[in-house]
Scaffold this active site. Sequence first.
Site, PDB file in Angstrom:
ATOM      1  N   THR A 350       0.836  -1.220   0.000  1.00 33.42           N
ATOM      2  CA  THR A 350       0.000   0.000   0.000  1.00 33.42           C
ATOM      3  C   THR A 350       0.859   1.255   0.000  1.00 33.42           C
ATOM      4  O   THR A 350       1.934   1.275   0.562  1.00 33.42           O
ATOM      5  CB  THR A 350      -0.888   0.005   1.272  1.00 33.42           C
ATOM      6  N   GLY A 433      -0.958  -3.176   5.745  1.00 33.35           N
ATOM      7  CA  GLY A 433      -1.953  -4.236   5.905  1.00 33.35           C
ATOM      8  C   GLY A 433      -2.621  -4.201   7.268  1.00 33.35           C
ATOM      9  O   GLY A 433      -3.156  -3.183   7.706  1.00 33.35           O
TER      10      GLY A 433
END
Length: 528
Positions: A350, A433
């Site tokens: 991410t 995460g």
Amino acid sequence: MRDFHIPGRSAAYGTNGMAATSHPLATTTALEVLRQGGNAVDAAVAAVAALCVVEPAMTGIGGDCFVLYAPASGGVVALNGSGRAPAAATPERLAELGVTALGSGSPHSVTIPGAIAAWEKLVEAHGSRSLGELLQPAIRYAEEGFPVSPRVALDWKRCTPTLERSAGGRSIYLPGGKAPGVGRIVRLPTLARTLRRVAEGGAQAFYTGEIAEAMATTLQSMGGLQGYEDFAAAEAEFVEPIQTSYRDVRVYQCPPNGQGVITLLMLNILEGYDMASLDPNGAERHHLLAEAAKLAYRDRDLFLADPAHASSPMETLIEKSYAGRLREQIDRERAMTDLPPPLLDAHPDTTYLSVVDRDLNAVSFINSIYDGFGSGLVCERTGVIFHNRGRAFRLDPKHPNCIAPGKRPMHTIIPGLAFKGGEVWAAYGVMGGNYQPVGQSTVLSAMIDYGMDPQEAIDAPRSMAFPVDMEVERGMPAATRAGLQERGHQIVEPAGPLGGGQAIVIDRKRGVLIGGADPRKDSVALGL
């Protein structure tokens, strides 16, 4: 003030704008948009598009995003840009196909990408530039090339087996059969052509026509259930943000299907302790963070799902009284080894960036393909890396997060905003995460309880006690490790650093913006 004898990084300061991203080229892209008169939304979208090129293991146009936006005029805007399961995806159909788990490299873990739809929706509603204009820096990096930075090189090499899953992964993202090393110039002409088509035709050019047909055909050839109609139906959605208070700070998150509610629950639990009296890097603080996380994540895994498809006790989860009941289950001297039963009845990698402009419009923006290089399944005709966010679904029909047609999976990525005195004070986020609610709680507490600037708060050593052992970064003091072990925590060293993060704080009294960027990435915060 940090000790300048010790290597580290100072916070960035500015007065006319600030950008903090996980890559230097994305930060400078955002600043250039601000210099040219664009607002924070324009700068954020240009930066995230650049990240989709220069940090391909972490994000891409085949992924999802969530956004929190605080316009200077007041209020908070939340945007859900997460994608949905295909119309044919039911637990029964997957069972017929022999699917017993949604593996990270399975085509059934691929939900329809939501990022491009969300970028366009955000820019049209709150930007001052066109999406096509804002995609130009990303197109330039993809066409002309970009140098691979150190953390990007590390992630790329680590994810080589993932990319080897598909012909597109091998041909486009493993030039010469291997991951590019530090300093190598990489060009992605196939991805550049796709971005140029989107720049010319908008999100419709991505979700319909040749690009959508290519993506659907690629996934179907791998056994996926995604159809052209699933791409054509994609849309992002403005939603109502959720909130709680921590001390004198009002904290905002996007609502489920994201796990922002778990950050609010953790903060509510921690608020009952005098955190400021504890050593910020000491065993007692990290023990309390660990125990709060265990209880909060237990509830996440039981209840969190797409609210359009399953009811959830979200209002209860963010009540102060509920946090108080959870707090009673925490022993300040002993780690939980077996989680107590839930207090509620169970229902049947991410990139993050923040931007603040000269008018104090603030954007908190997170974009992801989940695992490193997502599923590893790549559309060879478009250069799109498909994320694998659907692996967060369950296959148990009784679970609220069970896969279903048009349903969004439970999402780990969460942007954050914090207000003081009714005005936006900080745009922040922590990648990683499952770690993200712990990371956000840790960084926010560091700034609020200990008065750290955003860089100090981000730099501090991290721990994570979920799902089993307690991961502790190497930078944690030895005395803290010993104290945690004495309390019964099973300490392990994580394979890599825990997450990464950025934050921008608005100091209204002095008229300055203060930015922090995570040294665990190639991150840079810069001000104007």
